[in-house]
Write an enzyme that holds these catalytic residues in place. Structure first.
Site, PDB file in Angstrom:
ATOM      1  N   LYS A   1       0.904  -1.261   0.040  1.00 24.89           N
ATOM      2  CA  LYS A   1      -0.022   0.108  -0.096  1.00 24.89           C
ATOM      3  C   LYS A   1       0.737   1.263  -0.018  1.00 24.89           C
ATOM      4  CE  LYS A   1      -4.195  -1.333   1.793  1.00 24.89           C
ATOM      5  NZ  LYS A   1      -4.570  -1.421   2.931  1.00 24.89           N
TER       6      LYS A   1
ATOM      7  N   HIS B   1       2.096   6.795   2.523  1.00 19.74           N
ATOM      8  CA  HIS B   1       1.591   8.270   2.349  1.00 19.74           C
ATOM      9  C   HIS B   1       2.104   9.200   3.235  1.00 19.74           C
ATOM     10  CE1 HIS B   1      -1.240   7.712   5.509  1.00 19.74           C
ATOM     11  NE2 HIS B   1      -1.455   6.483   5.189  1.00 19.74           N
TER      12      HIS B   1
ATOM     13  N   HIS C   1       1.986   8.821   6.687  1.00 22.50           N
ATOM     14  CA  HIS C   1       3.179   7.828   7.284  1.00 22.50           C
ATOM     15  C   HIS C   1       4.389   8.631   7.420  1.00 22.50           C
ATOM     16  CE1 HIS C   1       0.713   4.339   5.731  1.00 22.50           C
ATOM     17  NE2 HIS C   1       0.755   4.123   6.887  1.00 22.50           N
TER      18      HIS C   1
END
Ligand code: ARG
Length: 563
Positions: free
Chosen positions: A125, A128, A131
């Site tokens: 995933k 982003h 994070h």
């Protein structure tokens, strides 16, 4: 020399109060004409049955002037202490030069293990910007704890388990573009993951297929496991690029999959303690007594979930590291989840559940629409990181085209700008990101502080050798004294950052030091001063450099030698 302690000792002889309490009460006055340290007498008033004013006056009279404090004055219930400036400057500058990068460190945490979990990204995933904020914050927090003597363990609790991997495997079989997977693994895996959801809307049997794949993964089927491992390796390769840019490392990547075989025991314990309840076939733990919703442990098909793995992880961490504190740096949106986890651990009889702390943080929002939002509204961390370095390179090309190590400097300055932007405020506050703000190198910014450091280093280089014995009593101006006071207070800012779990305290403090140095630099000569003064000022410049470098380092900002 710990001035606060020395002042506290002077007071302690005359009042009925523990030394630690006196230290805790001592303040730094807001204005310099009110002295350098102040002791409020309000708490004593109750026990002594006298007015704070009276106590302050009597106390001030008893204090004897010496090399530490040359004057004590009573004002409105406070005793204000004026340090002996000459001595103070001498001792403090010497201490910085002697301790070097250890300046501001302490042994507060000696012998204590502290886990700092941060980053905790999800395999396959996007990494982003949320994070990214998290990674910067967690890494900074770990560093301030370490500087305070704690033995820290950095854990990246990877999101690498769960039913989504069944979906990915099914999607891989159908739609993968191998070449894209090698080149840009996360984008490609994310693409097929999104596609899976679109297709499953039309054909619900896909969901069954995905469930079957996840079951195979749980059973250890070699082919499916190999595929999962590949997703994980490719993802970590891509995430590793961001960690390298930020100079972030971990001691453990034990994530959710690591606990896949450690949950039976947890379920068993919950059952034995009679904490498991049935709810439409699922198993939950009731948390009504804490006024929060129940936590689900097993789904109706018997599958474990995110929360089950967190319970197993906490227990494993206690057994493995016997932590003094187990800190979870995770976005504020998960505060209920952690409240449920910690409450459940408490119900299970784990007294150490009180040592588990969730350190939340705000969201990252974008003011400029222009920011590349590929795929929906997810902004990839790597786009922001690359752009920051790219834009910084442009600035360098424009302002200083002949600079050595351009690439390395651009990375340090670009990352410095980002780190500063994300960490300069209270962590609960949302970060409203604009490039204009992030790359404004003039105001309060990472590059501004880095530049102050570089300026100091270039003065030192120009000066050449400084004699071994320098008489620091030539540092006599008020600007110099105020600057040294800021150096002296550095340790307190590290301590405050630890206690409040707020690295911004350190950022603010080094910014103050940088400003004070620039002010000094603009109003007094260094290289052109008379020899004795020059040498003393060079030593001071060295000391300021050490503290700036150390302070920036604690929040992950590196210092270039040129820029
Ligand atoms: N992987 C999760 C996410 O990206 C965060 C994990 C937080 N840590 C934990 N121990 N639950 O949202």
């Amino acid at each position: 020399m710990d001035y606060k302690l020395e002042i506290a000792k002077k007071i302690n002889g005359f009042v009925d109060m523990e030394l630690d309490k006196v230290i805790e009460l001592i303040e730094i006055p807001p204005q310099t004409n009110m002295g350098d340290y102040a002791f409020p007498c309000f708490q004593l008033a109750k026990v002594m049955r006298k007015s704070p004013n009276m106590i302050a006056i009597e106390l001030a009279e008893k204090i004897i002037a010496d090399d530490i404090a040359e004057k004590a004055e009573a004002v409105g219930g406070y005793v204000n202490f004026f340090v002996n400036k000459k001595e103070y400057i001498k001792l403090m500058v010497q201490e910085v030069l002697e301790k070097g990068e250890r300046f501001g460190s302490s042994e507060d945490g000696k012998g204590k293990n502290v886990i700092v979990e941060f980053s905790s990204v999800n395999v396959a995933k996007p990494f982003h910007v949320g994070h990214l904020f998290n990674t910067m914050l967690g890494s900074a927090l770990e560093k301030v704890y370490k500087h305070s003597g704690y033995n820290t363990i950095r854990i990246n609790h990877l999101g690498d388990w769960g039913t989504q991997f069944g979906k990915l495997i099914s999607a891989h079989k159908r739609w993968i573009n191998e070449e894209a997977l090698e080149r840009e693994p996360i984008s490609e895996l994310f693409r097929i993951y999104v596609k899976f959801h679109e297709e499953a809307e039309k054909d619900p049997t896909l969901e069954d297929e995905a469930r079957a794949y996840f079951r195979k993964l749980e059973e250890g089927d070699p082919e499916v496991t190999a595929l999962w491992q590949r997703f994980k390796d490719l993802s970590l390769r891509e995430f590793g690029e961001i960690y390298r840019m930020l100079n972030v490392e971990f001691d453990s990547y034990a994530g959710e999959s690591f606990y896949s075989d450690k949950m039976d025991e947890v379920v068993q314990m919950l059952r034995e303690k009679k904490l498991l309840k049935d709810s439409n076939g699922a198993k939950i733990v009731d948390l009504e007594q804490f006024n929060i919703p129940p936590i689900m442990i097993l789904k109706s098909d018997g599958a474990t979930i995110y929360a089950t793995r967190d319970l197993a992880a906490a227990i494993y961490r206690k057994r493995t590291y016997d932590f003094y504190k187990n800190i979870y740096v995770v976005g504020g949106t998960q505060s209920l989840h952690f409240n449920q986890i910690f409450s459940t651990l408490g119900l299970m009889g784990f007294e150490w559940s009180k040592d588990c702390v969730h350190i939340g943080h705000g969201l990252v929002k974008f003011a400029d629409k222009k920011l590349s939002t590929r795929k929906g509204d997810v902004v990839f961390a790597k786009d922001v990181v690359n752009e920051a370095i790219h834009k910084t390179t442009e600035v360098i090309e424009h302002k200083n085209p002949n600079l050595e190590n351009k690439e390395e400097v651009a990375r340090k300055v670009g990352m410095g700008a980002l780190l500063y932007t994300f960490l300069k405020n209270n962590r609960d506050k949302d970060v409203v990101f604009t490039w204009e703000d992030a790359l404004n190198f003039d105001g309060d910014s990472g590059p501004y502080v880095q530049y102050t450091y570089v300026r100091g280093q270039s003065i030192l280089k120009k000066a050449g050798n400084i004699p071994d014995t320098v008489d620091l009593s030539y540092l006599t101006t008020e600007e110099e004294f105020q600057m040294v006071k800021l150096l002296g207070a550095f340790k307190d800012s590290v301590k405050e950052a630890v206690e409040r779990y707020e690295p911004f305290v350190v950022i603010r403090h080094v910014t103050e030091i940088a400003k004070a140095y620039n002010k000094f630099y603009n109003s007094h000569p260094i290289l052109n001063a008379e020899d004795n003064v020059k040498n003393a000022r060079l030593q001071l410049t060295k000391a300021v450099g050490i503290v700036i470098q150390t302070g920036l380092g604690l929040v992950g900002i590196e210092t270039p030698e040129n820029m």
